[in-house]
Design a protein around this motif. Structure first.
Motif, mmCIF file in Angstrom:
data_model
loop_
_atom_site.group_PDB
_atom_site.id
_atom_site.type_symbol
_atom_site.label_atom_id
_atom_site.label_comp_id
_atom_site.label_asym_id
_atom_site.label_seq_id
_atom_site.Cartn_x
_atom_site.Cartn_y
_atom_site.Cartn_z
ATOM 1 N N GLY A 38 -0.706 1.391 11.364
ATOM 2 C CA GLY A 38 -2.065 1.916 11.312
ATOM 3 C C GLY A 38 -3.103 1.004 11.922
ATOM 4 O O GLY A 38 -4.243 0.916 11.449
ATOM 5 N N LEU B 251 -3.587 4.381 14.960
ATOM 6 C CA LEU B 251 -4.653 5.324 14.600
ATOM 7 C C LEU B 251 -4.897 6.313 15.735
ATOM 8 O O LEU B 251 -4.964 7.523 15.521
ATOM 9 C CB LEU B 251 -5.946 4.562 14.291
ATOM 10 C CG LEU B 251 -5.989 3.786 12.969
ATOM 11 C CD1 LEU B 251 -7.169 2.826 12.955
ATOM 12 C CD2 LEU B 251 -6.067 4.734 11.781
ATOM 13 N N LEU C 180 -6.000 0.957 6.479
ATOM 14 C CA LEU C 180 -5.775 1.143 7.908
ATOM 15 C C LEU C 180 -6.793 0.347 8.727
ATOM 16 O O LEU C 180 -7.885 0.046 8.257
ATOM 17 C CB LEU C 180 -5.898 2.632 8.265
ATOM 18 C CG LEU C 180 -4.961 3.592 7.531
ATOM 19 C CD1 LEU C 180 -5.315 5.036 7.881
ATOM 20 C CD2 LEU C 180 -3.507 3.313 7.874
ATOM 21 N N LYS D 51 -10.781 6.947 11.037
ATOM 22 C CA LYS D 51 -10.247 7.475 9.766
ATOM 23 C C LYS D 51 -10.727 8.905 9.526
ATOM 24 O O LYS D 51 -9.975 9.752 9.036
ATOM 25 C CB LYS D 51 -10.685 6.577 8.598
ATOM 26 C CG LYS D 51 -9.917 5.269 8.470
ATOM 27 C CD LYS D 51 -10.452 4.538 7.243
ATOM 28 C CE LYS D 51 -9.725 3.242 7.007
ATOM 29 N NZ LYS D 51 -10.332 2.511 5.873
#
Length: 415
Positions: free
Chosen positions: A9, A14, A36, A116
């Motif tokens: 992550g 990502l 993350l 995110k």
């Protein structure tokens, strides 16, 4: 069953998960840490240098470790696309020196939070504090991943985005190399890059220059024949174990390469305190300073030429008494002093270890990866992105650019 599982992550993981999950594709992102984007949050001193507003050629120049491999990927997603991408996510960027792009807020968390939120928007399943033990390989096909203490998870595609072995507290501990080997991939030699350089020179051991910073000098790594292999004109710093600062960090990977090439540990380096002046121009400058103040002690008539400690250090090396004035100065000593200013040579014996480095050199051989897709040449449904690949660059946004580009391309080709 998932369409794609992304392991890792960090920046590339990502981006890979976001890219792979477009068009409602079912994606799982797994990270062994509890949050993350840890490496992104500390990058650029917590400001996150997301990319560079420079030409592709300039980018490649700053990615000396297989940067040319990225040319095909740039046709799909490049540094300009990264800038547009974050602007569209509501993260306003600003340009600083050398084209470096930072969030206007100077806060790396804005970058991480935007990514995110995209995971949420794309309904990506996320499992943190979860360790992948191995790939599931049946009949030479990648089927999914085995998790530590959990049931196996199956997927059509797997993307390995586990990072290198530098900055291990962020989770980059080399897991991806294990998975890559399991799948039959070659891992090239791993070595630290963007890392301070070590030396056992007496002046280092006695710490007489410790803490001294030199501005805008030319720092070179020398070949066996004494010619520079690489020169970086930036600031540098003397430490208790060797040298550091931007110029030293950029030279560090070439210490490793010269050690391999010369088959020995001790490698010569050189400092040019006046990279923009010829020896003739510097001689004129120094002679004028001395002649204008011939009755003064040399240490005073040359005050301000370079940092005082470095001035005294080189004068003593040239066997010039600091208290002597211009009348007593011998020509051969002055000539040697000027030569030292233009080319002070010293010996280094390596660098700090890989866990102290900003970037990992080496990794999954790019010869075994399709450059336009990041797909494994050994398995149709296995992809690699980010620092786990044998691609590395200088600090300043180049490695993050490589991670985001390869992550996006890997994810896109999974869908």
């Amino acid at each position: 069953m998932y369409e794609t599982i992304v392991i890792g992550g960090g920046p590339s993981g990502l981006m890979a998960a976001i890219s792979a999950s477009e068009n409602q594709k079912k994606v799982l992102l797994i990270d062994k840490k509890d949050q993350l984007g840890r490496k992104l949050q500390i990058s650029g001193g917590g400001r996150c240098n997301v990319t560079n507003n420079v030409t592709h050629e300039e980018l490649i120049k700053h990615l000396p470790g297989n940067g040319k491999f990225l040319y095909s990927a740039f046709n799909t997603f490049d540094n300009y696309a990264i800038i547009n991408y974050f602007e569209n996510l509501g993260v306003a960027l600003k340009e600083e020196d050398h084209g470096r792009m930072f969030p206007v807020s100077n806060n790396a968390k804005d970058v991480v939070n935007a990514l995110k939120q995209q995971l949420v928007n794309n309904q990506v399943d996320v499992k943190t504090t979860t360790k992948v033990e191995s790939l599931i390989i049946e009949d030479n096909e990648i089927k999914g991943v085995m998790l530590s203490g959990e049931k196996p998870i199956y997927a059509k595609n797997v993307i390995i985005a586990t990072g290198g072995k530098s900055v291990p507290h962020t989770g980059s501990t080399g897991d991806g190399y294990v998975f890559a080997r399991q799948a039959g991939h070659t891992i090239t030699d791993l070595f630290p890059t963007e890392v301070p350089i070590t030396s056992s020179e007496p002046f280092i051991k006695t710490k007489i220059l410790q803490g001294l910073s030199l501005q805008n000098v030319g720092l070179s790594v020398l070949r066996k024949n004494g010619k520079p292999r690489i020169t970086h004109q930036m600031d540098m710093l003397f430490t208790h174990f060797g040298i550091s600062g931007p110029a030293a960090l950029r030279c560090s990977q070439f210490i490793y390469h010269e050690q391999k090439s010369q088959k020995k540990n001790d490698i010569s380096m050189m400092i040019d305190a006046f990279p923009e002046l010829s020896i003739g121009q510097l001689t004129q400058k120094i002679e004028k300073m001395i002649n204008d103040h011939k009755d003064k002690a040399i240490k005073n008539s040359l005050k301000g030429l370079v940092q005082e400690r470095y001035l005294h250090f080189l004068l003593e090396r040239a066997e010039i008494d600091l208290e002597d004035n211009g009348h007593h100065l011998k020509k051969e000593n002055l000539k040697y002093f000027i030569e030292l200013l233009k080319g002070f040579k010293f010996v280094v014996n390596g660098t700090l270890p890989i866990d102290k480095a900003f970037v990992t050199g080496g990794g999954v051989s790019v010869k075994e990866i399709v450059p336009a897709t990041m797909q494994s040449k050994l398995h149709d449904n296995l992809y690699f992105c980010g620092e786990v690949l044998d691609i590395h660059g200088y600090t300043g946004g180049y490695n993050i650019t490589s991670a985001l580009v390869t992550g996006y391309v890997a994810g896109m080709n999974c869908r």
